[in-house]
Design a protein around this motif. Sequence first.
Motif, mmCIF file in Angstrom:
data_model
loop_
_atom_site.group_PDB
_atom_site.id
_atom_site.type_symbol
_atom_site.label_atom_id
_atom_site.label_comp_id
_atom_site.label_asym_id
_atom_site.label_seq_id
_atom_site.Cartn_x
_atom_site.Cartn_y
_atom_site.Cartn_z
ATOM 1 N N MET A 21 29.735 76.996 44.010
ATOM 2 C CA MET A 21 29.582 77.940 43.442
ATOM 3 C C MET A 21 30.527 79.400 44.910
ATOM 4 S SD MET A 21 25.853 80.556 43.981
ATOM 5 C CE MET A 21 26.086 80.650 46.662
ATOM 6 N N ALA A 22 30.434 78.645 46.026
ATOM 7 C CA ALA A 22 31.489 79.985 46.796
ATOM 8 C C ALA A 22 33.162 79.749 46.219
ATOM 9 C CB ALA A 22 31.090 79.417 48.450
ATOM 10 N N THR A 23 33.608 78.365 45.997
ATOM 11 C CA THR A 23 34.599 78.457 45.449
ATOM 12 C C THR A 23 35.503 79.366 44.879
ATOM 13 O OG1 THR A 23 35.084 75.742 45.911
ATOM 14 C CG2 THR A 23 36.055 77.003 44.028
ATOM 15 N N ASN A 24 33.981 79.098 43.347
ATOM 16 C CA ASN A 24 34.506 80.624 42.011
ATOM 17 C C ASN A 24 34.136 81.280 42.368
ATOM 18 O OD1 ASN A 24 35.467 78.406 40.901
ATOM 19 N ND2 ASN A 24 33.113 77.632 40.246
ATOM 20 N N ILE A 25 33.239 82.414 43.483
ATOM 21 C CA ILE A 25 33.323 83.567 43.982
ATOM 22 C C ILE A 25 34.638 84.039 44.212
ATOM 23 C CG2 ILE A 25 32.415 85.057 45.905
ATOM 24 C CD1 ILE A 25 29.544 83.293 44.879
ATOM 25 N N TYR A 26 35.308 83.055 45.185
ATOM 26 C CA TYR A 26 36.551 83.487 45.800
ATOM 27 C C TYR A 26 37.488 83.469 45.158
ATOM 28 C CZ TYR A 26 33.773 83.477 50.625
ATOM 29 O OH TYR A 26 33.206 83.684 51.593
ATOM 30 N N LYS A 27 37.663 82.118 43.860
ATOM 31 C CA LYS A 27 38.642 82.466 43.247
ATOM 32 C C LYS A 27 38.799 83.756 41.803
ATOM 33 C CE LYS A 27 38.436 78.585 40.974
ATOM 34 N NZ LYS A 27 38.125 77.555 40.223
ATOM 35 N N CYS A 28 37.344 84.173 41.804
ATOM 36 C CA CYS A 28 37.611 85.192 41.311
ATOM 37 C C CYS A 28 37.549 86.708 41.782
ATOM 38 C CB CYS A 28 35.892 85.441 39.940
ATOM 39 S SG CYS A 28 35.793 84.381 38.779
ATOM 40 N N GLN A 29 37.347 86.386 43.036
ATOM 41 C CA GLN A 29 37.773 88.251 43.642
ATOM 42 C C GLN A 29 39.368 87.862 44.027
ATOM 43 O OE1 GLN A 29 35.223 87.451 47.426
ATOM 44 N NE2 GLN A 29 33.298 88.739 46.437
ATOM 45 N N ILE A 30 40.098 87.253 43.799
ATOM 46 C CA ILE A 30 41.188 87.676 44.053
ATOM 47 C C ILE A 30 42.114 88.270 43.236
ATOM 48 C CG2 ILE A 30 43.503 86.446 44.545
ATOM 49 C CD1 ILE A 30 42.140 83.749 44.997
ATOM 50 N N THR A 31 43.033 88.999 43.214
ATOM 51 C CA THR A 31 43.807 89.866 42.406
ATOM 52 C C THR A 31 45.100 89.226 42.622
ATOM 53 O OG1 THR A 31 44.135 91.979 44.288
ATOM 54 C CG2 THR A 31 41.878 92.092 43.147
ATOM 55 N N ALA A 32 45.894 90.004 41.708
ATOM 56 C CA ALA A 32 47.515 90.158 41.527
ATOM 57 C C ALA A 32 48.567 90.829 42.656
ATOM 58 C CB ALA A 32 47.929 90.542 40.225
#
Length: 150
Positions: A21-32
């Motif tokens: 869950m934590a991995t996917n939270i950060y993955k989705c928070q990263i922008t370009a």
Amino acid sequence: SADQRRALRKGLRTLHTLEIMATNIYKCQITAKQCELNTQLTAAMCNEMTHTQDFQTKLYEHGFRPSKLRWTYWMVGYAFGLGSRMLGTRRMLQTGIWTEQKAVHHYGQLLVSAQWDDDTRAAIEKDRADEYGHIERWQYYLDHPEAVCG
């Protein structure tokens, strides 16, 4: 004993799914956007990925399998990550702090819930220390909004 094995399996599965869950939270928070916050989010995501691998390895070492329901934590991570990103940087940081505080709490509970072997206990303690580092980092950015990419 059977009770001890159940406690080990439950603890390892819980940690494994929470790290997914934590991995996917950060993955989705990263922008370009190229900025310090995105660099730190990427580092945090990579760190959480190593935690996921730590606990998946421990599951297999103890003769267990990951939870069949781990995909639900994957989805929750995406929902929290994308939701907080849409609500802005402040909400992203607050979500990171909240998530890591929950992780630290779970780590503490799980450390006392079972008789861990020395290697597994060391992995749990190391990963919990990483979570404290994430809390401090996100709190710093909340306290210093000028350091966050605009």
